[in-house]
Design an enzyme around this catalytic site. Sequence first.
Site, PDB file in Angstrom:
ATOM      1  N   GLY A  46      33.596  57.547  14.342  1.00 13.23           N
ATOM      2  CA  GLY A  46      32.194  57.190  14.517  1.00 13.23           C
ATOM      3  C   GLY A  46      31.529  57.005  13.170  1.00 13.23           C
ATOM      4  CD  GLN A  51      28.171  58.789   8.814  1.00  9.12           C
ATOM      5  OE1 GLN A  51      28.269  58.362   9.959  1.00  9.12           O
ATOM      6  NE2 GLN A  51      29.086  59.568   8.264  1.00  9.12           N
ATOM      7  CB  CYS A  94      30.747  64.364   8.525  1.00 14.53           C
ATOM      8  SG  CYS A  94      29.465  63.120   8.272  1.00 14.53           S
ATOM      9  CG  LEU A  95      33.995  58.938   8.377  1.00 16.79           C
ATOM     10  CD1 LEU A  95      33.931  57.470   8.772  1.00 16.79           C
ATOM     11  CD2 LEU A  95      35.407  59.324   7.956  1.00 16.79           C
ATOM     12  CG  HIS A 136      28.934  64.002  14.153  1.00 15.86           C
ATOM     13  ND1 HIS A 136      29.482  65.070  13.495  1.00 15.86           N
ATOM     14  CD2 HIS A 136      28.768  63.038  13.217  1.00 15.86           C
ATOM     15  CE1 HIS A 136      29.634  64.767  12.208  1.00 15.86           C
ATOM     16  NE2 HIS A 136      29.213  63.525  12.018  1.00 15.86           N
ATOM     17  CD  GLU A 137      28.801  59.192  14.137  1.00 15.63           C
ATOM     18  OE1 GLU A 137      28.017  58.838  13.226  1.00 15.63           O
ATOM     19  OE2 GLU A 137      29.882  59.745  13.893  1.00 15.63           O
ATOM     20  CG  HIS A 140      25.079  60.961  10.868  1.00 17.56           C
ATOM     21  ND1 HIS A 140      25.028  61.576   9.635  1.00 17.56           N
ATOM     22  CD2 HIS A 140      26.359  61.072  11.283  1.00 17.56           C
ATOM     23  CE1 HIS A 140      26.226  62.049   9.319  1.00 17.56           C
ATOM     24  NE2 HIS A 140      27.057  61.757  10.316  1.00 17.56           N
TER      25      HIS A 140
HETATM   26 ZN    ZN Z   1      29.010  62.292  10.321  1.00 21.33          ZN
END
Ligand code: ZN
Length: 196
Positions: A46, A51, A94-95, A136-137, A140
């Site tokens: 995701g 991000q 998380c990226l 989670h997304e 963000h």
């Molecule tokens: Zn994340």
Amino acid sequence: MAVLQIVNYPHPALRWKSKPIKSISPELVDTVRTMFDLMYEARGIGLAANQVGLPYRLFVINLTADPNEAEEEFVFINPEITKRKGTTEGEEGCLSLPQLYGDVKRSEEITLEAYDLDGQLFEITLDDLAARAVQHEHDHLEGIMFPDRMVEDKRIELDAQIADFEVQFRNQQQRGEYPSDEEIREELSQLERNLG
Ligand code: ZN
């Protein structure tokens, strides 16, 4: 537009509350494609617009993390979680915080409404990994990152690693790889104004 890349904590875009998208332009379609490509490159499932430094209410998901499984690609524009059921704890990463993992409590099942890339409103009910990834997304878009949701004594164990991300990012700014926080926030405001 500037070349998109995944930004790491504490890039100010990750603490930005994103604004709704008003129309789906060809540029936005390109942006979504680029987001999927960056997500696959980083082996994620995701990715939220924050991000990649964009203050838009948009995220993409492919739970297989596999670019060959294009039918598993989902785009969520202006998502709203309308129902929640149950609670479940599970590990997240998380990226924007590479190699950092921690347990987070999430709703077990969620229903959300969002627009797809054709501008069609849809409603979907999700559980398991899909529900976790979407929550989670969605966080963000509110400027919330998963360690914020961890219980205090578990989060403290990650503090040293989180501090390392801070040092790395400040060094990148000093080397001129990123503008100052103030300049980034000005860019984000400008991008927001461009939404109309
Ligand atoms: Zn994340």
